[in-house]
Enzyme design. Structure first.
Site, PDB file in Angstrom:
ATOM      1  N   GLU A 218       2.611   4.822  -4.056  1.00 49.28           N
ATOM      2  CA  GLU A 218       2.567   5.754  -5.220  1.00 49.28           C
ATOM      3  C   GLU A 218       3.914   6.413  -5.475  1.00 49.28           C
ATOM      4  OE1 GLU A 218       0.185   5.468  -2.849  1.00 49.28           O
ATOM      5  OE2 GLU A 218      -1.129   4.367  -4.188  1.00 49.28           O
TER       6      GLU A 218
ATOM      7  N   ASP B 163      -8.965   3.868  -1.934  1.00 47.24           N
ATOM      8  CA  ASP B 163      -9.872   4.315  -0.866  1.00 47.24           C
ATOM      9  C   ASP B 163     -11.163   4.916  -1.408  1.00 47.24           C
ATOM     10  OD1 ASP B 163      -7.876   3.489   0.789  1.00 47.24           O
ATOM     11  OD2 ASP B 163      -7.109   5.497   1.220  1.00 47.24           O
TER      12      ASP B 163
ATOM     13  N   ASP C 244       0.851  -1.190   0.000  1.00 43.89           N
ATOM     14  CA  ASP C 244       0.000   0.000   0.000  1.00 43.89           C
ATOM     15  C   ASP C 244       0.890   1.244   0.000  1.00 43.89           C
ATOM     16  OD1 ASP C 244      -2.283   1.549   0.244  1.00 43.89           O
ATOM     17  OD2 ASP C 244      -2.296   1.425   2.432  1.00 43.89           O
TER      18      ASP C 244
HETATM   19  C1  GLC Z   1      -4.527   3.366   2.943  1.00 44.20           C
HETATM   20  C2  GLC Z   1      -5.051   2.164   2.178  1.00 44.20           C
HETATM   21  C3  GLC Z   1      -6.054   1.426   3.013  1.00 44.20           C
HETATM   22  C4  GLC Z   1      -5.431   1.029   4.335  1.00 44.20           C
HETATM   23  C5  GLC Z   1      -4.879   2.253   5.063  1.00 44.20           C
HETATM   24  C6  GLC Z   1      -4.123   1.905   6.329  1.00 44.20           C
HETATM   25  O1  GLC Z   1      -5.528   4.302   3.108  1.00 44.20           O
HETATM   26  O2  GLC Z   1      -5.571   2.505   0.929  1.00 44.20           O
HETATM   27  O3  GLC Z   1      -6.528   0.294   2.323  1.00 44.20           O
HETATM   28  O4  GLC Z   1      -6.363   0.389   5.151  1.00 44.20           O
HETATM   29  O5  GLC Z   1      -4.017   2.965   4.208  1.00 44.20           O
HETATM   30  O6  GLC Z   1      -3.087   1.035   6.082  1.00 44.20           O
END
Ligand code: GLC
Length: 803
Positions: A409, A484, A406
């Site tokens: 980017e 998200d 995650d």
């Molecule tokens: C980001 C991710 C989400 C995750 C969060 C905490 O917002 O997109 O899926 O739960 O980070 O790790």
């Protein structure tokens, strides 16, 4: 922001006249008076690469997107000099390069149709800000031409009339109009005159696509650096375009079957007792589930590759116990490494000098969940090797089965541009560059390094990885989700569009956060979302957790029952989905197909969004509004069986379909043979000795396939698979099903249970492998059922005067 308006006035430069031409096997080189070079490489009969340089020289040819396994080779390549152009002929296309201005025209060789034509063609603008060229391409856009693809863009499926930017961006609670978001897939399919072609602009700088937005008859694309380097892919079928693109940028390996089951996630399940409470509830309520996720709170202060021992005192034991109960554990790993001199990953990264640096020397420092962090330079192969080694403990020792990447980017908090400054340096596999060039592939390279580690330490089992950020080619390494999203009806629409669009962009193994990540859905929305996602390749509930719960039992009992019904359906359809996935890994066939891709000849499909084909034979259409007991939908041409009622409908028209909250419009193409497993609480729960084949009668012929193997491991690559090819032939008074088996996999299956739908005649004789069987073999309970040996080669059911 660069626009293409009044190009001539804006100081654009253009190629002048061709002064030299040479040919070297599959490569054609053209040079102009003003030093522009054009290199055309013929990769396949319908696949050409165009590379332009404004200095007469080309930089080192390197791409993260193109796979070395791409199939290349052509049957014919002729080149002829004409008065005002050079003409290149292959078996599929004729490509003309104008002597003045290097403009391209591409025709279908067979019937002479003009497929694609440069408007201004290649041109460029010297950018004082970047000290280099902004490279541009403009092409004619025809009336009635449609455009599809471009990754995860959240708007209408047909891109016409819109402009888009490609810059991988963390986009919490994005909307239909947010652009750019998490992924950069600079590939689109154009459809004109019922013929499809694709353009893949393999340039990782910030890029733009304008589909007849600024000028009605022009489609253009440009990038803030790098080369004008694009691939032209001729179909003429849309599926062929996507398959060739996927072949070029890489097909994934088969995932383990459990990865296609249902996954439950939340930010975050902790401590251990909470994780166990959730998994136990799945089993208690008999809701199938294969994976449980650990979000960032499992770590010690969000330090990757550590555990919070207060919450998870003995992770190895926990993971083992979960596994015994049929749950695979998937854990999150982000790129930011906490600056902490007592933290081993940080210390190692620092010692080895593996973190990204600013142009003037220091490491780039950015805030993410752990506070201030440094970030590994995943574009350095040595760093990737180190990173993959870090997974040893998590995967090999503790037994975690999947990794969730995650924030790659890379996302940086509290800075206006949400990411690194432009000057940050990257190795780019030995082609050093700034973040302007490496930004869009940073997340991809992280996922790649993760994949390599998980693969190595999972061996002999298969790896499972999921990523948020991606560039073209990322599908080789990992699955993905759409980031998200928000718990509202508009986002259900967006999820439907995004997953279809990703499939059209070569990235089929995708899904959305079911129910919405931000905010909380009510039960109806949640149920409708589960219904849609039953037909998405990746099937996971996830939520930010601070707005309430999103487990299947959070709402009232009726909702729980509906959710169970659909998850059970997903588990029954696993062999069908797995077969489609195998086809995706073999040929690049998208796992789901928008209607336009399914039937491009029918113009009614060109602006359709909601309906799609799951695999090859199942038509699904989500209900996207509250308080609905059905909906209007377009059923594509051909005949279709309503999955719930067996009613046969003729398509090619819009119709009302009943679908109360416990249902959803689902149709099966006539002639299809759909394999089904019994419902299991998780993959591998049952020894499956009898597989059901749902046979849908058709007057005419239809082919289907069913692929099976051990559902994990690599034996299938050594021939240990079982591929059943079925031929169905239906006549007025006869139904013949032939089976051809390939491969040496010998599973548990002993019998096939055929359930025959829509048979228009009464059976008088049954012949199985040329032996007459008594009618007692038939049972009628709802539909006609027959149990036969799994090795049968021909079944012939005949009515009176059968044939
Ligand atoms: C980001 C991710 C989400 C995750 C969060 C905490 O917002 O997109 O899926 O739960 O980070 O790790």
């Amino acid at each position: 922001m660069i626009t293409n308006t009044e190009l001539e006035q804006k100081g654009n430069a253009f190629p002048s006249r061709i002064i030299s031409f040479s040919k070297d096997v599959d490569r054609l080189d053209f040079a102009t008076e003003n030093d522009v070079a054009l290199q055309i490489t013929i990769l396949r009969d319908g696949l050409l690469r165009f590379r332009y340089s404004t200095t007469g020289r080309f930089a080192n040819d390197f791409s993260y997107a193109i796979t070395k396994h791409a199939s290349i080779g052509y049957n014919q390549l002729d080149i002829e000099e004409k008065e005002d152009c050079y003409s290149i002929t292959t078996t599929k296309i004729i490509c003309e390069v104008s002597k003045k201005g290097l403009k391209i025209k591409i025709y279908d060789r067979a019937d002479g149709t003009l497929i694609n034509e440069d408007e201004l063609g290649f041109h460029w603008e010297e950018s004082y800000e970047f000290g280099g060229d902004i490279v541009k391409m403009s092409k004619v856009s025809h009336d009635g031409e449609s455009y599809f693809g471009l990754g995860d863009k959240p708007g209408h499926l047909n891109l016409k009339g819109k402009r888009f930017e490609n810059w991988v961006t963390d986009s919490y609670a994005y909307g239909k109009d947010t652009d750019p978001i998490y992924k950069t897939i600079p590939f689109y399919t154009g459809l004109h005159n019922k013929k499809a072609y694709g353009i893949f602009f393999d340039n990782t700088f910030r890029s733009y696509f304008d589909f007849a937005q600024e000028r009605r008859f022009v489609t253009s694309f440009w990038a803030q650096g790098g080369e004008m380097n694009y691939y032209f892919i001729y179909g003429p079928k849309m599926t062929d375009v996507v398959e060739y693109y996927t072949d070029l940028t890489g097909k994934p390996d088969l995932p383990p079957l459990w990865a296609l089951g249902f996954h439950q996630c939340k930010w975050s399940y902790y401590p251990e007792s909470k994780v166990k409470e959730v998994t136990a509830k799945f089993r208690e309520l008999k809701i199938p589930c294969d994976a449980i996720y650990l979000d960032i709170d499992y770590m010690e202060g969000f330090r990757c590759f550590t555990w919070n021992k207060d919450y998870f005192p003995d992770p190895k034991r926990m993971v083992k116990e979960l596994e015994e109960d049929g749950f695979k554990t998937v854990a999150i790993i982000d790129p930011g490494i906490k600056i902490d001199k007592n933290y081993w990953v940080y210390k190692e990264g620092l010692e080895k000098d593996y973190f990204c640096k600013r142009a003037d020397g220091p490491y780039i420092k950015g805030k993410v969940w752990p506070g201030e962090c440094y970030f590994p330079d995943f574009t350095n192969p040595e760093v990737r090797e180190w990173w993959s080694g870090l997974f040893k403990e998590l995967i090999e020792d503790i037994g975690v089965k999947g990794i969730w990447n995650d924030m790659n980017e890379p996302a940086v908090m509290e800075v206006p541009n949400k990411t690194f400054p432009h000057d940050v340096r990257h190795d780019y596999d030995g082609n050093p560059c700034s973040h302007r060039k490496a930004h869009n592939i940073y997340g991809m390279q992280m996922a790649r390094a993760t994949y390599q580690g998980v693969k190595k330490f999972s061996h002999p089992k298969r790896p499972f990885v999921i990523t948020r950020a991606a560039y073209s080619g990322t599908q080789r390494y990992t699955s993905t989700w759409t980031g998200d999203n928000v718990a509202n009806w508009e986002h259900l629409w967006i999820a439907n569009v995004q997953v279809q669009r990703l499939a059209m962009s070569g990235f089929s193994f995708a899904g959305s956060d079911i129910g919405g990540f931000a905010e909380q859905p009510h039960g109806e929305l949640y149920a409708r979302w589960i219904q849609l996602a039953t037909f998405h390749p990746f099937f996971r509930v996830h939520s930010s957790g601070d707005h309430g719960d999103q487990e299947p039992w959070t709402f009232d009992e009726d909702i729980t029952d509906i959710v169970r019904k659909f998850i059970e359906l997903r588990y029954q359809l696993l062999p069908y989905l797995y077969t489609a996935f195998w086809d995706y890994t073999e040929r690049g066939v998208p796992l789901i197909k928008s209607l336009v891709m399914y039937d491009q000849e029918d113009v009614n499909t060109h602006y359709r969004i909601d309906e799609f084909i799951f695999g090859n034979s199942i038509l699904a259409c989500p209900v996207l509004e509250p308080n609905a007991r059905g909906r209007r939908m377009y059923v594509p041409r051909g005949k279709w069986y309503n999955y719930w009622t067996d009613e046969l409908v003729a398509g090619g028209k819009e119709m009302w379909v009943d679908a109360d909250i416990d249902s959803m419009p689902v149709f099966i193409k006539e002639g299809a043979i759909i394999p089904k497993y019994p419902v299991q609480q998780h993959v591998g729960e049952k020894k499956i000795e009898e597989i059901t084949l749902e046979v849908y009668y058709k007057k005419g012929k239809e082919d289907s396939q069913f692929f099976e193997d051990a559902h994990d491991g690599y034996d299938y690559t050594k021939g240990r698979f079982c591929l059943r090819s079925f031929k169905l032939t239906g006549r007025k008074n006869q139904l013949i099903i032939q089976q051809h088996k390939e491969g040496s996999f010998d599973g548990d299956c002993k019998n096939l249970k055929l359930q025959i739908h829509g048979l228009p005649f009464e059976i008088k004789t049954i012949q199985l492998d040329n032996e007459t069987k008594s009618l007692e073999h038939l049972q009628i309970n709802g539909c006609l059922t027959m149990i036969i040996d799994e090795n049968f080669t021909e079944l012939d059911l005949s009515g009176e005067n059968g044939e």
